[in-house]
Design an enzyme around this catalytic site. Structure first.
Site, short mmCIF file in Angstrom:
data_model
loop_
_atom_site.label_atom_id
_atom_site.label_comp_id
_atom_site.label_asym_id
_atom_site.label_seq_id
_atom_site.Cartn_x
_atom_site.Cartn_y
_atom_site.Cartn_z
N GLY A 1 27.49 21.50 51.18
CA GLY A 1 28.58 20.55 51.03
C GLY A 1 29.59 21.06 50.03
O GLY A 1 29.24 21.78 49.09
N SER A 2 30.86 20.72 50.22
CA SER A 2 31.87 21.06 49.23
C SER A 2 31.76 20.11 48.05
O SER A 2 31.06 19.11 48.09
CB SER A 2 33.27 20.99 49.86
N GLY A 3 32.50 20.45 46.97
CA GLY A 3 32.46 19.61 45.77
C GLY A 3 31.68 20.24 44.64
O GLY A 3 31.55 19.64 43.57
N HIS A 4 31.14 21.46 44.88
CA HIS A 4 30.35 22.14 43.85
C HIS A 4 31.04 23.41 43.35
O HIS A 4 30.41 24.26 42.74
CB HIS A 4 28.97 22.51 44.41
N LYS B 1 20.22 25.75 49.86
CA LYS B 1 19.73 24.80 48.86
C LYS B 1 18.86 23.77 49.57
O LYS B 1 19.15 23.34 50.70
CB LYS B 1 20.90 24.10 48.16
N ASP C 1 20.87 20.66 55.16
CA ASP C 1 21.13 22.09 55.02
C ASP C 1 20.02 22.91 55.66
O ASP C 1 20.27 23.86 56.42
CB ASP C 1 21.25 22.48 53.54
N HIS D 1 24.77 15.53 43.60
CA HIS D 1 25.54 14.63 44.44
C HIS D 1 25.53 13.22 43.85
O HIS D 1 25.84 12.25 44.53
CB HIS D 1 24.98 14.58 45.85
#
Lengths: 333, 333
Positions: free
Chosen positions: B54-57, B105, B110, B220
Site C-alpha cells: 500500500g502507498s502511504g509509507h 510485508k 499482500d 496503518h
C-alpha cells in the site's frame, strides 16, 4: 503538545547526545559549546566551514556536518541564534590553517553573533575568516527577525557546494566566492498548512484555521505574504513557483531544485507537490538539472513545504555532484 | 484534513508523476500498472528485486528503487495491497534472466496477491520467483490485516541487503537466502502520538486523546498493545527497546539500528529519541554497528516512531555498506 522529548528546556542538549550516539567516528560534539563537528576536525590545509543557527531546522545544520560539507555546526536554542562563544569555539575546532568560512542565514541575531565571533577570532590572532550570508526568501522584504530577506533553503545548497569547493583544496577567497555566488543565485518561497510548536512554549506559535494556509511563511513561523483558503497542490505550487521565477531569471541555465518539507509533511505529499512544480517549471522554460525532495530545512513540526531554485552552471553542478558524507546528504562517498 | 494534494482519490497517481519527474534517467514509471522501476531495467543477468504494498509509507517502496536495492516497486492505493496484475507487470519489467525475488510485508492481501502473481508468472513460463516475507513487529501476534506478526521496518533492511547481494551477481537462491536471514534476524516496535489521516477518508483513522500515546502501533494505524499517558522520550524508548530485545538476543553481534519517523515527527525529536535508545542498548550489552535515523517507512502524517534492530554479522554488514543509489537511501555510488 505531543513530542518525543524529555524536558522541553533540554531538547537541544538531548538531541546533541542523540546525534553523537548515532554517528560515532563521523561526528563529535563539544557539549559545553553545543558544537557538532567532524570527528577528524581540523582537516589540515582545508578551509574550515562553520554554520549554525537556531535549532529546530534539522537536518540543517548539524546533519550537514561531514566530508564534503560543513566542518562544524553551532546549535542555538530552538529558533534562537547561537552565541558568539559557540561560533568562536567552532571556528577554533575547524581551523586547519587555511582559514574559516562562516555560512550565516540572514537573521539579525545570527549576523551579529557570527560577526562578533569573527572579531574575537581576529583579536586572538586566529585564522582568517570570510563569511557568506544567505537571504533567498522572496516572500517578504523585511520580517520579524530580519533586515532584508530571510535566509532559508539556499543555505543547504551553499553548504553543499562550498563544502565541495573546500574539499577540493581551494583557498578561502575562492571558497567564499563560490558560496556567495550560490547565495546570490538562489531564491525560495514557502507555505505552511499548520503552525509549529516550540517545545519550551508548549503551544502553537500562531493560529491557522483548519481551512486556511499561509503563503510565504518563514521557517520560524514568521508571517508570510497572505493567508488564503487551503488550495490544491497545483494551486499551491503556482504560489511558490511564480514569485520565485518572477524574482530571478532561471531560463537558459541548469537549475538545482530543492522541494523541502517543513517537518510534519510526509514524502507522499512532497512527491505530489513536485509533480506540480515540475509541470510549471517546464511550462516556464526552466530546465531542472538536479533535484532534492525531502526534509532538509525544517521548522519543527510545521506542515508545509518550501521551494528553492538555484541558477547553476557547469562548475556549480560539478561541485553539487561531488562526494558528500553527512547524516542529511550523502552520496559518492 | 490539511494535505498538499489535489484530488484525494488521485494521490497515488499524482505522487507517481512527481517521483518520475524528480528522478529522470534514474526511475521510470509504468503508470498503467503503477510500477516504479529502474530506468535501465531489466539488468541482464541480475536477480530482479520487486517489492510493493500500500502507498502511504514513503520512501518505502518506490523511494528504494535503484542500483543496489529494488528493481521495481508496486504502488497500491493508500494502505491497500497492490493487485496481482501490478506485481506481474513489475516482475516482467525486472526479469533479466536470473530470476525474480519478491519482498513482501506480512499482510494478508499482500501475501495473497504476490503469490497469485508468482503463479501467473509460472503459468506464462516466466522467470523463476522466490519470495521473502517480513514479519518483524513484536507488538502483536495477529492483527487487523495479518495472520502472524506485521511486516514493518525490517523490510527496509531486507531491501537494502538483498539488493546488495543481487548487485554482486549472486543467484536467486542465494539472494533469497540472504533476504530470509535478514527478515528472520530483525525485530521492530512502534509508538504513535497521533493518528494518520487517509486522504480518501478525510478524517483521522483513530482517536488518540491529547495526553495519550499508543504503544505497539501498526503502520496503518492498527491497534497496538496499549495506550498510556504520553511519556518522556526516555520512557518511550524503554517501551520500544525492552520488547524488541526481549524477543531476540542481540548481544554478541553487530547490530544495525533503524530509528524511523512515522511521517510527521521531525528529526530533532528522532535525535532525542536515539540518544535514549542508545543509552538503553548500551546498558543491555547490545553493540550498534550501523544506524539509520530518519523517515524510512512512514504512516502518512502519523506522529511517532519505530525502532528496528537487526542482528547482523560481517557478511550482512558488508552488504549493508555496499553502494546504493536510490532516492531514499544513497551512499558510495
Amino acid at each position: 503538545m505531543k513530542k518525543l522529548i524529555n524536558d522541553p528546556d533540554q531538547v537541544v542538549a538531548d538531541a546533541l547526545v542523540g546525534i553523537e550516539a548515532a554517528y560515532p567516528g563521523r561526528l563529535a560534539v563539544d557539549h559545553a559549546h553545543r558544537v557538532v563537528h567532524r570527528a577528524d576536525a581540523p582537516v589540515r590545509g582545508k578551509v574550515g566551514l562553520v554554520s549554525g543557527g537556531g535549532s529546530g531546522h534539522e537536518p540543517l545544520h548539524a546533519g550537514f556536518v561531514g566530508p564534503g560539507m560543513l566542518d562544524a555546526a553551532c546549535a542555538g536554542e530552538v529558533f534562537t541564534s547561537p552565541t558568539p562563544d559557540q561560533v568562536l569555539a567552532a571556528s577554533r575546532i575547524v581551523d586547519g590553517g587555511a582559514g574559516v568560512l562562516h555560512i550565516v542565514k540572514n537573521y539579525t541575531g545570527d549576523i551579529m553573533n557570527f560577526e562578533m565571533a569573527a572579531e574575537l577570532l581576529g583579536a586572538e590572532g586566529g585564522p582568517p575568516v570570510a563569511s557568506v550570508v544567505t537571504a533567498d526568501d522572496v516572500a517578504v522584504q523585511d520580517s520579524l527577525y530580519t533586515a532584508g530577506r530571510r535566509g532559508v533553503g539556499v543555505t543547504v545548497l551553499v553548504e553543499k557546494i562550498a563544502g565541495a569547493a573546500a574539499a577540493q583544496g581551494r583557498g578561502l577567497a575562492d571558497v567564499a566566492a563560490v558560496a556567495a555566488r550560490v547565495a546570490d543565485s538562489g531564491r525560495s518561497m514557502g507555505v505552511a498548512l499548520t503552525s509549529c510548536t516550540v517545545p519550551s512554549a508548549g503551544r502553537p506559535t500562531f493560529d491557522l484555521p483548519e481551512d486556511e494556509m499561509e503563503i510565504g511563511i518563514g521557517i520560524h513561523g514568521e508571517p508570510g505574504r497572505f493567508r488564503r483558503p487551503l488550495g490544491s497542490a497545483a494551486e499551491i505550487a503556482e504560489q511558490l513557483v511564480v514569485p520565485v521565477t518572477d524574482d530571478l531569471d532561471l531560463t537558459g541555465a541548469p537549475v538545482i531544485a530543492l522541494l523541502n518539507g517543513m517537518g510534519a509533511t510526509p514524502l507522499l505529499e512532497l512527491y505530489v507537490m513536485y509533480g506540480e512544480v515540475a509541470r510549471l517549471l517546464e511550462a516556464r522554460g526552466v530546465g531542472v538539472a538536479r533535484t532534492l525532495v525531502g526534509n532538509y530545512i525544517t521548522s519543527l513540526d510545521m506542515a508545509g513545504c518550501s521551494l528553492t531554485l538555484l541558477r547553476a552552471d557547469d562548475e556549480l553542478l560539478g561541485l553539487w555532484d561531488a562526494p558528500v558524507d553527512t547524516p542529511g546528504l550523502r552520496w559518492g562517498a
